[in-house]
Design a protein around this motif. Structure first.
Motif, mmCIF file in Angstrom:
data_model
loop_
_atom_site.group_PDB
_atom_site.id
_atom_site.type_symbol
_atom_site.label_atom_id
_atom_site.label_comp_id
_atom_site.label_asym_id
_atom_site.label_seq_id
_atom_site.Cartn_x
_atom_site.Cartn_y
_atom_site.Cartn_z
ATOM 1 N N TYR A 1 9.051 -7.565 1.153
ATOM 2 C CA TYR A 1 7.651 -7.933 1.365
ATOM 3 C C TYR A 1 7.037 -8.421 0.047
ATOM 4 O O TYR A 1 7.461 -8.015 -1.039
ATOM 5 C CB TYR A 1 6.861 -6.738 1.890
ATOM 6 N N PRO A 2 6.002 -9.304 0.127
ATOM 7 C CA PRO A 2 5.369 -9.840 -1.088
ATOM 8 C C PRO A 2 4.791 -8.735 -1.973
ATOM 9 O O PRO A 2 4.191 -7.776 -1.472
ATOM 10 C CB PRO A 2 4.255 -10.736 -0.541
ATOM 11 N N LYS A 3 4.987 -8.899 -3.277
ATOM 12 C CA LYS A 3 4.491 -7.933 -4.258
ATOM 13 C C LYS A 3 3.653 -8.680 -5.279
ATOM 14 O O LYS A 3 4.087 -9.673 -5.856
ATOM 15 C CB LYS A 3 5.658 -7.211 -4.930
ATOM 16 N N TYR A 4 2.438 -8.187 -5.515
ATOM 17 C CA TYR A 4 1.484 -8.846 -6.407
ATOM 18 C C TYR A 4 1.108 -7.948 -7.573
ATOM 19 O O TYR A 4 0.984 -6.725 -7.411
ATOM 20 C CB TYR A 4 0.189 -9.182 -5.661
ATOM 21 N N VAL A 5 0.880 -8.578 -8.724
ATOM 22 C CA VAL A 5 0.134 -7.962 -9.821
ATOM 23 C C VAL A 5 -1.077 -8.858 -10.047
ATOM 24 O O VAL A 5 -0.937 -10.055 -10.342
ATOM 25 C CB VAL A 5 0.973 -7.848 -11.106
ATOM 26 N N ILE B 1 8.118 -10.902 -8.359
ATOM 27 C CA ILE B 1 6.776 -10.317 -8.264
ATOM 28 C C ILE B 1 5.763 -11.366 -8.712
ATOM 29 O O ILE B 1 5.874 -11.917 -9.804
ATOM 30 C CB ILE B 1 6.660 -9.057 -9.146
ATOM 31 N N LYS B 2 4.776 -11.631 -7.849
ATOM 32 C CA LYS B 2 3.813 -12.700 -8.130
ATOM 33 C C LYS B 2 2.640 -12.161 -8.939
ATOM 34 O O LYS B 2 1.966 -11.210 -8.535
ATOM 35 C CB LYS B 2 3.304 -13.309 -6.818
ATOM 36 N N HIS B 3 2.415 -12.768 -10.109
ATOM 37 C CA HIS B 3 1.235 -12.436 -10.910
ATOM 38 C C HIS B 3 0.169 -13.500 -10.642
ATOM 39 O O HIS B 3 0.449 -14.699 -10.693
ATOM 40 C CB HIS B 3 1.580 -12.418 -12.401
ATOM 41 N N GLN B 4 -1.064 -13.052 -10.341
ATOM 42 C CA GLN B 4 -2.107 -14.007 -9.989
ATOM 43 C C GLN B 4 -3.450 -13.550 -10.531
ATOM 44 O O GLN B 4 -3.725 -12.341 -10.633
ATOM 45 C CB GLN B 4 -2.200 -14.143 -8.455
ATOM 46 N N ASN C 1 3.074 -7.102 9.171
ATOM 47 C CA ASN C 1 3.305 -7.650 7.829
ATOM 48 C C ASN C 1 2.791 -6.682 6.771
ATOM 49 O O ASN C 1 1.887 -5.894 7.026
ATOM 50 C CB ASN C 1 2.625 -9.014 7.673
ATOM 51 N N ARG C 2 3.380 -6.781 5.581
ATOM 52 C CA ARG C 2 3.011 -5.856 4.504
ATOM 53 C C ARG C 2 2.883 -6.608 3.188
ATOM 54 O O ARG C 2 3.613 -7.566 2.920
ATOM 55 C CB ARG C 2 4.067 -4.758 4.379
ATOM 56 N N LEU C 3 1.913 -6.172 2.378
ATOM 57 C CA LEU C 3 1.752 -6.633 0.993
ATOM 58 C C LEU C 3 1.705 -5.403 0.094
ATOM 59 O O LEU C 3 1.181 -4.358 0.483
ATOM 60 C CB LEU C 3 0.435 -7.401 0.805
ATOM 61 N N TYR C 4 2.238 -5.537 -1.119
ATOM 62 C CA TYR C 4 2.063 -4.531 -2.160
ATOM 63 C C TYR C 4 1.189 -5.159 -3.250
ATOM 64 O O TYR C 4 1.441 -6.301 -3.671
ATOM 65 C CB TYR C 4 3.395 -4.120 -2.768
ATOM 66 N N ILE C 5 0.190 -4.411 -3.707
ATOM 67 C CA ILE C 5 -0.729 -4.974 -4.697
ATOM 68 C C ILE C 5 -0.987 -3.970 -5.811
ATOM 69 O O ILE C 5 -1.309 -2.799 -5.556
ATOM 70 C CB ILE C 5 -2.065 -5.392 -4.049
ATOM 71 N N GLN C 6 -0.859 -4.453 -7.037
ATOM 72 C CA GLN C 6 -1.185 -3.691 -8.236
ATOM 73 C C GLN C 6 -2.311 -4.437 -8.948
ATOM 74 O O GLN C 6 -2.236 -5.654 -9.125
ATOM 75 C CB GLN C 6 0.054 -3.583 -9.131
ATOM 76 N N VAL C 7 -3.373 -3.717 -9.339
ATOM 77 C CA VAL C 7 -4.546 -4.348 -9.953
ATOM 78 C C VAL C 7 -4.739 -3.822 -11.365
ATOM 79 O O VAL C 7 -4.679 -2.606 -11.600
ATOM 80 C CB VAL C 7 -5.826 -4.075 -9.128
ATOM 81 N N VAL D 1 6.115 -0.587 -11.486
ATOM 82 C CA VAL D 1 5.886 0.267 -10.318
ATOM 83 C C VAL D 1 6.708 -0.195 -9.118
ATOM 84 O O VAL D 1 6.935 0.571 -8.171
ATOM 85 C CB VAL D 1 4.386 0.311 -9.925
ATOM 86 N N TYR D 2 7.169 -1.461 -9.160
ATOM 87 C CA TYR D 2 7.914 -1.995 -8.022
ATOM 88 C C TYR D 2 9.428 -1.818 -8.157
ATOM 89 O O TYR D 2 10.176 -2.234 -7.270
ATOM 90 C CB TYR D 2 7.613 -3.488 -7.864
ATOM 91 N N GLU D 3 9.884 -1.205 -9.237
ATOM 92 C CA GLU D 3 11.328 -1.131 -9.505
ATOM 93 C C GLU D 3 12.118 -0.495 -8.361
ATOM 94 O O GLU D 3 13.216 -0.928 -8.024
ATOM 95 C CB GLU D 3 11.586 -0.341 -10.798
#
Length: 404
Positions: A372-376, A389-392, A342-348, A364-366
């Protein structure tokens, strides 16, 4: 005592078998407590404490056991007086000269279950790989997660809400002993400074026979100031030259390697998402505990972007993810996180305070075309999720049991 179930759930299946259980991590991150928790679990299964032999090699009373032969003779003597399986617990085993031979001998001579801790990654290289190849399992013990921090902080300040806890976590970090100091600021800073000095002296300078301690300290300061920032050994070499100190990039790499071996820093490599290959230059480094950074360097609130990255990175590692930095053309994704296929992408980021910031963090995800799930992740209180893209909020992300 925090039960640290995240670790116990991984260790539990190996209790009682013939694999050597190796607990590693920075000094005072809770390895000794983990040994105590393991002992509790073993006794709960019906084993008598009299079957335990436990030695802490940082205790001066055990200084006479710090050679393989002396330790071997003492354990064989004690084990002869025990009926049934012997459970061996060795804390900070790296203090014992040629300990690998000793541990391997116990496996052959005794009906035993062995647990060891150490504060240096070299435990699992060289000699150990030769003597115990395929016969050990490693567990890295990190300072407290935010969830663990809250549990302990609220035993002292039961009315503290999640935001208050996080603000204290930002500067105090996750070293377990701070609860004994009731998180009093001055006492905590002194403790963390002493911890840093101990790691530097015992696990870096003495273990690696570092002669130019001033140079080491300058390199540590540079890496500490630039956690989460891409840099190369050549960049550090050029910076130090501008400061009047000449050092080769190879020497810089050697010092950084000594720091990562001591678990003071973690190195994160970059991954080219287009070419699907690991890049060999311009890594990032994160600290084992951001509270130590605040105590010895300061500026966690000023550098909050970097510190938030550090916190998220350590949480990913606690949960077993392999983490790299993603490169896609001229854009960079903070974390590519992989676990069991499994993979996640995360931007902080700190806050999405402007449209430019929003475009940058989501943009950055364009070119990432997979599903796979992508987070900011930020400290904003209101969600701004878009385009799948999930913002949390970072606090909520850290406290979630599972990420999807």
């Amino acid at each position: 005592m925090i039960k640290r179930e995240m670790y116990m759930s991984r260790i539990r299946p190996f209790i009682g078998n013939d694999l050597v259980k190796v607990l590693t991590g920075i000094r005072r991150s809770g390895k000794s407590v983990m040994l105590a928790l393991i002992q509790e679990k073993i006794m709960a299964s019906g084993v008598d404490r009299a079957q335990f032999i436990s030695i802490n090699f940082e205790n001066m009373s055990n200084a006479g056991l710090c050679t393989a032969q002396a330790l071997h003779d003492e354990i064989i003597r004690r084990a002869a007086q025990i009926s049934g399986k012997v459970y061996l617990f060795f804390d900070e085993i790296q203090e014992v000269q040629d300990w690998e031979k000793c541990i391997n001998s116990f496996r052959v001579e005794l009906d035993c279950d062995i647990y060891i801790t150490g504060s240096n990654a070299k435990l699992l290289s060289g000699e150990l790989a030769t003597y115990l190849a395929g016969r050990y399992v490693e567990f890295v013990i990190y300072p407290f997660s935010f969830d663990e921090f809250i549990q302990l902080y609220r035993t002292i300040f039961p009315e503290a809400d999640v935001r208050t806890c996080f603000n204290r976590y930002l500067t105090a970090g996750g070293m377990p002993y701070l609860a004994n100091l009731r998180y009093e600021e001055t006492a905590c800073r002194q403790y963390l400074q002493d911890l840093f000095n101990s790691v530097e002296l015992k696990d870096i300078v003495q273990r690696n026979k570092v002669r130019d301690v001033d140079m080491l300290e300058r390199i540590i300061t540079y890496a500490t100031a630039n956690i989460g920032t891409t840099f190369s050994s050549t960049a550090i070499s050029k910076y130090l030259k501008s400061e009047g100190r000449s050092v080769s990039p190879e020497t810089v790499l050697g010092y950084l390697k000594a720091c990562t071996d001591a678990f003071l820093f973690y190195q994160v490599k970059r991954q080219d998402l287009r070419g699907k290959k690991i890049l060999t230059v311009n890594e990032k480094y994160y600290m084992a505990d951001h509270g130590v950074r605040e105590a010895v360097f300061g500026g966690n609130q000023r550098d909050i972007n970097l510190v938030l990255e550090n916190i998220v990175y350590l949480e990913l590692r606690r949960r077993g993810y392999d983490v790299t930095v993603g490169k896609m053309g001229d854009k960079e994704i903070d974390f590519i996180c992989e676990l069991q296929g499994n993979r996640l992408y995360i931007q902080v980021a700190y806050l999405l305070a402007s449209e430019d910031t929003i475009r940058r963090e989501f943009g950055v995800y364009e070119r990432v075309r997979d599903n796979y799930p992508k987070y900011v992740l930020t400290l904003d209180e209101f969600g701004m999720s878009r385009n799948g893209i999930k913002h949390q909020n970072i606090r909520d992300f850290l406290l979630e049991k599972e990420w999807r």
